[in-house]
Design an enzyme around this catalytic site. Sequence first.
Site, short mmCIF file in Angstrom:
data_model
loop_
_atom_site.label_atom_id
_atom_site.label_comp_id
_atom_site.label_asym_id
_atom_site.label_seq_id
_atom_site.Cartn_x
_atom_site.Cartn_y
_atom_site.Cartn_z
N ASP A 158 0.83 -1.21 0.00
CA ASP A 158 0.00 0.00 0.00
C ASP A 158 0.87 1.26 0.00
O ASP A 158 2.02 1.23 0.43
CB ASP A 158 -0.97 0.01 1.20
CG ASP A 158 -0.28 -0.03 2.55
OD1 ASP A 158 0.69 -0.79 2.72
OD2 ASP A 158 -0.70 0.71 3.46
N ASP A 205 8.96 4.08 -0.84
CA ASP A 205 8.17 3.52 0.28
C ASP A 205 7.00 2.74 -0.25
O ASP A 205 5.90 3.24 -0.32
CB ASP A 205 7.72 4.67 1.18
CG ASP A 205 7.05 4.20 2.44
OD1 ASP A 205 7.10 2.99 2.73
OD2 ASP A 205 6.45 5.02 3.15
N GLU A 209 -0.07 -1.27 5.74
CA GLU A 209 0.97 -0.83 6.69
C GLU A 209 0.77 0.63 7.07
O GLU A 209 0.93 1.00 8.23
CB GLU A 209 2.37 -1.01 6.08
CG GLU A 209 3.52 -0.82 7.08
CD GLU A 209 3.93 0.63 7.30
OE1 GLU A 209 4.56 0.91 8.33
OE2 GLU A 209 3.62 1.49 6.47
ZN LIG Z 1 6.67 2.14 4.32
#
Ligand SMILES: [Zn+2]
Length: 426
Positions: free
Chosen positions: A94, A123, A157
């Site tokens: 995600d 990320d 997350e």
């Molecule tokens: Zn992350």
Amino acid sequence: MREKLFRAIEKRRDEMAALTADLIRFPTVNPPGEDYAPCAEFVGRRLKQSGFGVKFVRGEGTPGDTDRYPRTNVIGRFDGRSPGETVHFNSHIDVVEAGRGWTVDPFGGEIRDGRVYGRGACDMKGGLAASIIAAEAFIEVFPDFPGAIEISGTVDEESGGFGGVAYLAKQGYFSKPRVDHVIIPEPLNKDRICLGHRGVWWAEIETKGEIAHGSMPFLGDCAVRHMGAVLDAFERDLFPALDRKQTRMPVVPEGARRSTMNINSVHGGQTEDFRPGLPSPNVPDSCRLTIDRRFLLEEDISAVKNEVTTILDRLKRERPKFDYRIRDVMEVLPNMTERDAPVVTAIAAGIQEIFDREPDYVISPGTYDQKHVARIGHLFNCIAYGPGILDLAHRPDEWVGIDDMVESAKVMAIGLDILLQGGRGA
Ligand SMILES: [Zn+2]
């Protein structure tokens, strides 16, 4: 053999960049949890092609899980020729919303000047791609390795990991004997090892009052003024005390090497949205405040809570009509893997070999999925290690460097060599 391993990674350089770009093209924005299933299926297909056994596990009934937005996780496992330990690479698929200020398409997966651009590049889709390439290269060079390699792509997350790692951990996916070592390729930089994170306590405090006409406030009791007294007491007594608490945890940035508290929100009285009319004149009888307290390994959570309730109880004694209610919203204990844990020393050896220097050991100011591995999985041999620059996470024009991914993948592959077969590839 090391040279062979490095060459196997270098020859996959373009493939690694393309894989990262492909992952970015799934706009897995959370909330609401867009495109989770197609992205997980894409990862699953890739791992299956490389010989992994693949499973999909939906976080049934977890926050946000609906048929429109299923919380679909993917877990791939490659068993070696003989029994041994298992190394698990866990990445979240995600991403946060793109936001404004982009000069490239956030979900276009553009590759330019040695970088892959897009939301989730650092990320952490770049980290996921690096771990897949590292594993594939390792399996090619050491087809008869002992033990097993697992790679997972998990959801949510960014919103606490309840439908992702927490759900899987409850089913034993992050516990011995299934798994021995966990590496989370979050963007902590290619030469740093993140050992853990500070603790979190979120709570909602409510002050009570009594409703009355706004032209005669003396007939009522203003909950917002009571909350003002709370904030004032925090300013005088709590914030200076938090500032003085230092930790042995190597938190980055350094400003977070202390206790901190954010006032997340304050709401009192009627809604602030006066359209289309005007508010009516009322003395507010309730005011709510949300605090986000980050605490240290040296602090006990009950002491952290006591600090706040002691101040509130004192106000109750000293301030006429003051009354309050406090409710826990979330708590996460601080977590720090020891430096002599096997996964730490293996990745440290990889960093030493690739960069010719010791790694920096860091602690994240905020939490990530390691909390579930430790608290639910009871596995204390887990780190975050991956390519990408932490400061770029969640920002416009997020990118990951392709050279950084290649170097990180080499470190991960050395880690596999050391953890699974005692470094015989050296
Ligand atoms: Zn992350």
